[in-house]
Design an enzyme around this catalytic site. Structure first.
Site, PDB file in Angstrom:
ATOM      1  N   ARG A  25       0.836  -1.202   0.000  1.00 14.38           N
ATOM      2  CA  ARG A  25       0.000   0.000   0.000  1.00 14.38           C
ATOM      3  C   ARG A  25       0.882   1.267   0.000  1.00 14.38           C
ATOM      4  NH1 ARG A  25      -4.603   0.153   4.367  1.00 14.38           N
ATOM      5  NH2 ARG A  25      -2.789  -0.050   5.759  1.00 14.38           N
ATOM      6  N   GLU A 111       1.800  12.711   6.907  1.00 17.00           N
ATOM      7  CA  GLU A 111       2.904  13.651   7.089  1.00 17.00           C
ATOM      8  C   GLU A 111       3.486  14.058   5.739  1.00 17.00           C
ATOM      9  OE1 GLU A 111       4.628  12.445  11.463  1.00 17.00           O
ATOM     10  OE2 GLU A 111       5.066  11.081   9.793  1.00 17.00           O
ATOM     11  N   GLU A 131      -0.716   6.079  15.309  1.00 17.82           N
ATOM     12  CA  GLU A 131       0.468   5.795  16.126  1.00 17.82           C
ATOM     13  C   GLU A 131       0.127   5.488  17.581  1.00 17.82           C
ATOM     14  OE1 GLU A 131       2.018   7.888  12.525  1.00 17.82           O
ATOM     15  OE2 GLU A 131       0.272   8.089  13.817  1.00 17.82           O
TER      16      GLU A 131
END
Length: 256
Positions: A25, A111, A131
């Protein structure tokens, strides 16, 4: 191998960078990150704008945890700072970058996306910072780039819960600038990149560098910096050409 992970196509001054790890992915590994960094360190001279996208239905699913290396605190900090350097190079390298997003835009993928200047999302897009559910904390710049978009309060909730946002919610929140139909992101990204590339190179460069930094300044410093940017751009040869083209009702021809 690295070249296969990042496909680069340059046409008419527009570079299309395709992250190419379909079985992962498009998860980010060091080799892919270095390939992206390498492009922005030394882009072809003819490139005026960049489109960044993924393949096989996904933009980027974040850090490839299957290749995670055990590091001590210093090593982890240095690895994080390495990510920051690459993201800064994308944001401040001087080339406008447009993201064509679909599927996973997760963790490090978000990010990466928020280091680009224009973001387009298809209906399949999923924005997530998972996270916290893995016992870790973001390290590639999300605290600043995503935090400034969402605000600290909403980002805390997003990280604590692992909440996923789709394209429409992402548009409302500012994670994407455009929400488009399935299969439309890449074409729109390339069209916008061509439009941006027709701007004066100096004004593009100044907008990329100045605006996010002005956000960090107090009011007086920001206004003074704005005046400096105005003085630099409005006295340039391209400004003279732009005004002449407007008065003569023709398209401007800006220099490199």
């Amino acid at each position: 191998m690295t070249d296969d992970m990042l496909l680069v196509d340059v046409e008419d001054g527009i570079a299309t960078l395709t992250m190419n790890r379909p079985d992962k992915r498009n998860a980010m590994c060091d080799e892919l990150l270095h390939a992206i960094d390498g492009f922005f360190r030394a882009p072809p001279e003819e490139v005026k704008a960049v489109v960044l996208t993924g393949t096989a239905g996904h933009y980027c699913s974040g850090l490839d945890l299957s290749e995670h290396k055990s590091r001590d605190a210093e090593g982890t900090m240095r690895h994080s700072r390495g990510w920051h350097e690459v993201m800064d190079r994308i944001q401040y390298g001087g080339l406008p970058v447009v993201s064509a997003m679909f599927g996973a835009v997760i963790g490090g993928g978000l990010e990466l996306a928020t280091s680009t200047h224009v973001r387009i999302a298809e209906p399949s897009t999923i924005f997530q910072l998972p996270e916290g559910r893995r016992g870790i904390y973001v390290g590639g710049g999300a605290s600043v780039r995503v935090g400034r978009i969402l605000g600290a309060d909403r980002m805390v909730e997003m990280m604590l819960t692992g909440r996923k946002y789709g394209a429409e919610d992402g548009y409302v929140l500012g994670l994407t600038h455009y929400s488009v139909g399935e299969g439309e992101a890449l074409n729109m990204a390339q069209d916008l990149a061509r439009k941006i590339a027709r701007n004066a190179p100096l004004s593009n460069y100044v907008m990329i560098h100045a605006l996010s930094r002005i956000e960090d300044m107090d009011k007086a410093g920001g206004l003074f910096t704005e005046s400096l940017c105005a003085a630099l751009t409005q006295t340039s040869p391209d400004a003279i050409e732009g005004l002449a083209a407007f008065l003569e009702k023709r398209a401007p021809s800006f220099g490199a």
